[in-house]
Design a protein around this motif. Structure first.
Motif, mmCIF file in Angstrom:
data_model
loop_
_atom_site.group_PDB
_atom_site.id
_atom_site.type_symbol
_atom_site.label_atom_id
_atom_site.label_comp_id
_atom_site.label_asym_id
_atom_site.label_seq_id
_atom_site.Cartn_x
_atom_site.Cartn_y
_atom_site.Cartn_z
ATOM 1 N N LEU A 81 0.833 -1.210 0.000
ATOM 2 C CA LEU A 81 0.000 0.000 0.000
ATOM 3 C C LEU A 81 0.863 1.254 0.000
ATOM 4 O O LEU A 81 0.596 2.225 -0.719
ATOM 5 N N ALA A 82 1.917 1.255 0.831
ATOM 6 C CA ALA A 82 2.772 2.442 0.937
ATOM 7 C C ALA A 82 3.418 2.759 -0.391
ATOM 8 O O ALA A 82 3.508 3.930 -0.793
ATOM 9 N N GLU A 83 3.875 1.713 -1.082
ATOM 10 C CA GLU A 83 4.505 1.951 -2.388
ATOM 11 C C GLU A 83 3.484 2.480 -3.397
ATOM 12 O O GLU A 83 3.765 3.378 -4.178
ATOM 13 N N ALA A 84 2.264 1.939 -3.332
ATOM 14 C CA ALA A 84 1.227 2.346 -4.284
ATOM 15 C C ALA A 84 0.745 3.776 -4.025
ATOM 16 O O ALA A 84 0.435 4.523 -4.941
ATOM 17 N N LEU A 85 0.726 4.171 -2.758
ATOM 18 C CA LEU A 85 0.181 5.487 -2.410
ATOM 19 C C LEU A 85 1.196 6.618 -2.592
ATOM 20 O O LEU A 85 0.830 7.780 -2.712
ATOM 21 N N GLY A 86 2.470 6.307 -2.599
ATOM 22 C CA GLY A 86 3.481 7.356 -2.719
ATOM 23 C C GLY A 86 3.471 8.219 -1.473
ATOM 24 O O GLY A 86 3.404 7.707 -0.360
ATOM 25 N N ASP A 87 3.494 9.565 -1.639
ATOM 26 C CA ASP A 87 3.483 10.469 -0.482
ATOM 27 C C ASP A 87 2.058 10.895 -0.181
ATOM 28 O O ASP A 87 1.149 10.694 -0.966
ATOM 29 N N GLY A 88 1.882 11.503 0.958
ATOM 30 C CA GLY A 88 0.561 11.994 1.305
ATOM 31 C C GLY A 88 0.093 11.460 2.649
ATOM 32 O O GLY A 88 0.773 10.648 3.286
ATOM 33 N N GLU A 89 -1.079 11.944 3.041
ATOM 34 C CA GLU A 89 -1.567 11.593 4.362
ATOM 35 C C GLU A 89 -1.839 10.087 4.483
ATOM 36 O O GLU A 89 -1.528 9.465 5.483
ATOM 37 N N LEU A 90 -2.481 9.531 3.412
ATOM 38 C CA LEU A 90 -2.797 8.096 3.474
ATOM 39 C C LEU A 90 -1.529 7.256 3.585
ATOM 40 O O LEU A 90 -1.466 6.297 4.356
ATOM 41 N N ALA A 91 -0.507 7.669 2.782
ATOM 42 C CA ALA A 91 0.769 6.935 2.848
ATOM 43 C C ALA A 91 1.365 7.055 4.245
ATOM 44 O O ALA A 91 1.948 6.096 4.796
ATOM 45 N N ASP A 92 1.189 8.214 4.867
ATOM 46 C CA ASP A 92 1.689 8.427 6.218
ATOM 47 C C ASP A 92 0.992 7.485 7.199
ATOM 48 O O ASP A 92 1.612 6.890 8.088
ATOM 49 N N ARG A 93 -0.356 7.372 6.988
ATOM 50 C CA ARG A 93 -1.099 6.485 7.906
ATOM 51 C C ARG A 93 -0.685 5.015 7.709
ATOM 52 O O ARG A 93 -0.592 4.256 8.664
ATOM 53 N N VAL A 94 -0.438 4.656 6.447
ATOM 54 C CA VAL A 94 0.051 3.290 6.211
ATOM 55 C C VAL A 94 1.417 3.096 6.880
ATOM 56 O O VAL A 94 1.730 2.039 7.453
#
Lengths: 548, 199
Positions: free
Chosen positions: A210-223
């Protein structure tokens, strides 16, 4: 000259005739009496010889034998009886039996045992006697009334050694029970750690994707926070495992001969005298195993054998090279299959044995085939732990009435790392087979590797994986779990490498303490696997790096 | 019956009544061995009874008296033949009181199959009074009576002793003897004639 009609002459003739008949009768009687006397003499010689044999046997008997008269005065005593009390027989013959006891003990024997002897004919029990040096001696006694109220027959033996052995047995049983508690906790903690690690592996693997797919951002931070929490959970698992007796974890090189001598010495201290213990050891032998688990296993098996053989029997403990060990019938096998052992420890007893039904429950905590009326018994959890640690394979054969045979197969000594032949293919195109009975883990590992460009596939059943691997020429690397119900990971690796020695294996296990110390794996990873650890290990193995 | 008793009887008759009477006794019709006896053999009691009757007929001595005399005589023969055993006794009361416990025990060692009468001590007061119960399967209370007198005579106490006999059974198988022996030096007592003095 007197004539034939002379009454005096006639009377003398009659008298002479009577005396002649009397003499013949006396001679005849003498002959028959002589024959009877000769026979009586022969009988007496036989009886005398028999009595002498009995007397010599009594004199030489290991048990103490004594006779008293009706007044309780010793009239006979063999050396063993006197020696129990540190006397010579001559010192006690003519003395009352009561001199061998403190007054209150003698009074108790007189009040409690004697009435039973005289009413029932015999009494059997224990008493505390007094030696010549005034020290106490625990003795087993059997008192029997002699015919016609002539006194008593006393058979006795020194029970001190048996009492001491029983005390040592209780102490050892206590220690083994504590040890079994520890091992039970050890097995439980590793089961929990293993299950938690599997769950975390799924969470961590999916988080990484998920982290790789989301890149940067709040969602990636939560992951990322999920990944952080997963790391913390990994520490919790580590804490859980390190709380266990560290000596139960891992394996090391063990001097088997010295180790067995020490274990047998301990076992001999609790050996009943009726058991014949035979030991066969080579001059040198070494193996990689967990010494603590092996020691407790050997002691537990020996102790159980001694209890099974309490009425007498034989126990043989031998250490034989793996190459000389023949395949033997096996009722139950614990631990790795197909192990090519360096050494085999055999413990064979000719006791009553136990049935297959008992065998199945024998390795549960605090289980015993022994009567619950006599002891709660100890199971052979240490044997199970030893086998589950993959530090040995254990084979048990037992049938009711045929005794029991344990064979502890110890794996080959640490081998030198084999030269590893890397695949010629580019790393990214390597084909990897993942074997794990946990579907979620298999899928997430597969997904992670696919994202890195590998051709990854997953099989949940190791027996199916074995068939595929033996048939396929296209698999470049195998990643396998260790504990799987159908087949253990090291067994899978061993069988595959028997046909394809160059096919690399990476072990992924949730049990840090259960690492097989063999050269089956080119790398070992701990669940939950950090993504970068997975990529590094795969990359190194595929590119031909040294085993991790 | 022990052969020794049979031969002793023949010898007693010959000594006291002559060879001819003894010959008649031993020639009595129906004796089991035609009168040939050895001291070590065992013979029917009837043989002795028959010889006693023959002798009584030949001598006109009543059977009870004849048997008592024989008992008196028999004691001296027994004492002579077992002098070692007799050394243990110094007075007649001691010996008579020990017949069952000592003498018969020794007799059984020599003649294990022999059937002996019983002499049970009913009462004893020192060396002066003894009440002795005789019992047997054979009718020889008279023989026992004679033996008691023989014993008293052996120890030189005949003149100081009285023997009262009470027949418990009339057939001679059970009698009680009350024997009193006064100390040496005391006045002689008036007694019935002893069996030996009737010869």
């Amino acid at each position: 000259m007197r004539n034939e009609t002379d009454p005096v002459l006639a009377r003398l003739k009659r008298s002479l005739a009577r005396e002649q008949r009397a003499r013949q009768s006396a001679e005849s009687l003498l002959e028959s009496k002589s024959a009877a006397l000769y026979k009586a003499l022969e009988d007496l010689r036989h009886e005398s010889a028999f009595s002498r044999d009995i007397s010599e046997a009594a004199d030489a008997a290991a048990d103490g034998i004594a006779l008293t008269d009706a007044e309780g005065i010793f009239t006979y005593m063999n050396h063993a009886h006197a020696a129990i009390f540190q006397y010579e027989p001559a010192e006690l013959i003519g003395q009352s039996w009561s001199v061998l006891y403190e007054p209150h003990i003698a009074q108790r024997i007189g009040a409690q045992a004697m009435p039973i002897v005289f009413s029932e004919g015999s009494w059997r029990g224990e008493a505390v006697g007094r030696r010549k040096d005034a020290s106490a001696i625990v003795q087993e006694i059997a008192l029997t009334a002699r015919p016609e109220n002539q006194g008593l027959i006393c058979i006795t033996r020194d029970a001190s050694a048996r009492k001491a052995r029983e005390a040592r047995m209780r102490e050892m049983e206590h220690q083994l029970r504590v040890s079994e508690n520890s091992i039970a906790y050890y097995l439980l903690s590793h089961t929990v750690a293993h299950d938690l690690a599997n769950l975390l592996a799924v969470i961590e693997g999916n988080s990484a994707i998920l982290a790789e797919a989301l890149g940067d951002g709040e969602l990636a931070d939560r992951v990322g926070r999920i990944a952080t929490a997963t790391n913390s959970a990994r520490d919790v698992i580590t804490s859980l495992e390190t709380g266990v007796d560290h000596t139960l974890r891992g394996s090391a090189e063990v001097d088997l001969v010295q180790f067995l001598r020490k274990s047998i010495s301990l076992a001999e201290s609790i050996k009943p005298s009726a058991v014949d213990l035979k030991v066969e050891l080579p001059e040198h032998a070494e193996a990689i195993t967990n010494e603590v688990l092996l020691s407790r296993s050997v002691l537990n098996i020996a102790k159980n054998a001694f209890e099974a053989l309490s009425d007498g029997g034989h126990l043989t403990i031998r250490l034989i090279p793996g190459g000389e060990a023949e395949d033997k019938p096996c009722s139950l096998r614990l631990g790795p299959e197909g192990l090519d052992p360096d050494w085999v420890i055999e413990l064979i007893d000719d006791g009553p044995g136990f049935s297959g039904d008992d065998l199945q429950t024998y390795f549960e905590p605090f289980t015993s085939t022994k009567s619950k009326a006599t002891t709660s018994g100890l199971g052979l959890l240490s044997v199970r732990a030893l086998a589950e640690s993959r530090a040995a394979s254990v084979e048990i054969y037992s049938e009711a009435g045929e005794g029991t045979r344990y064979r502890i197969l110890l794996p080959k000594n640490r081998e030198q790392p084999r030269p590893y032949k890397p695949t010629a293919k580019p790393a990214a195109s390597a084909r990897i087979l993942i074997v794990d009975d946990e579907v979620e883990i298999g899928e997430v590992l597969s997904a992670q590797l696919k994202r890195k460009g590998y051709e990854a596939s997953f099989i949940g059943d190791p027996t199916l994986a074995l068939e595929v691997l033996l048939a396929s020429e296209t698999i470049d690397l195998v990643i396998t779990d260790l504990n799987m119900p159908q087949m253990a990971g090291d067994t899978l690796a061993r069988r595959v490498k028997a046909a394809k020695p160059d096919l690399p294996f990476i072990l992924v296990s949730g049990q840090s303490g259960f690492v097989a110390e063999t050269n089956l794996f080119e790398a070992r990873l701990r669940k939950p696997v950090r993504p970068h650890d997975l990529y590094n290990a795969v990359d190194q193995v595929v590119r031909g790096g040294a085993p991790i | 019956m022990m052969g020794m008793v049979m031969r002793s009887f023949a010898s007693f008759v010959e000594d006291h009544y002559g060879e001819e009477v003894a010959d008649e006794a031993l020639s009595t019709e129906g004796l089991s061995t035609d009168g040939a006896y050895t001291t070590v053999g065992y013979y029917p009691t009837d043989d002795l009874v028959k010889m006693v009757i023959t002798t009584s007929n030949s001598t006109d001595v009543e059977v009870p008296v004849l048997i008592q005399r024989f008992g008196f005589d028999l004691f001296s023969k027994l004492a002579d033949g077992h002098a070692d055993m007799m050394q243990d006794f110094t007075n007649p009361i001691d010996l008579l009181a020990s017949i069952e416990s000592v003498i018969h025990v020794n007799v059984r060692r020599l003649y294990k199959d022999t059937e002996l009468p019983r002499f049970d001590v009913i009462e004893r007061q020192g060396d002066e009074h003894l009440t002795l119960a005789y019992s047997s399967t054979r009718p020889f209370a008279d023989l026992a009576h004679g033996l008691v007198h023989g014993c008293l005579n052996h120890f030189g106490a005949e003149g100081r002793a009285t023997v009262e006999r009470e027949d418990v059974k009339a057939d001679g198988t059970s009698s009680v003897f009350r024997i009193a022996v006064r100390p040496e030096g005391s006045e002689p007592c008036e007694t019935k004639p002893t069996p030996s003095s009737q010869d």
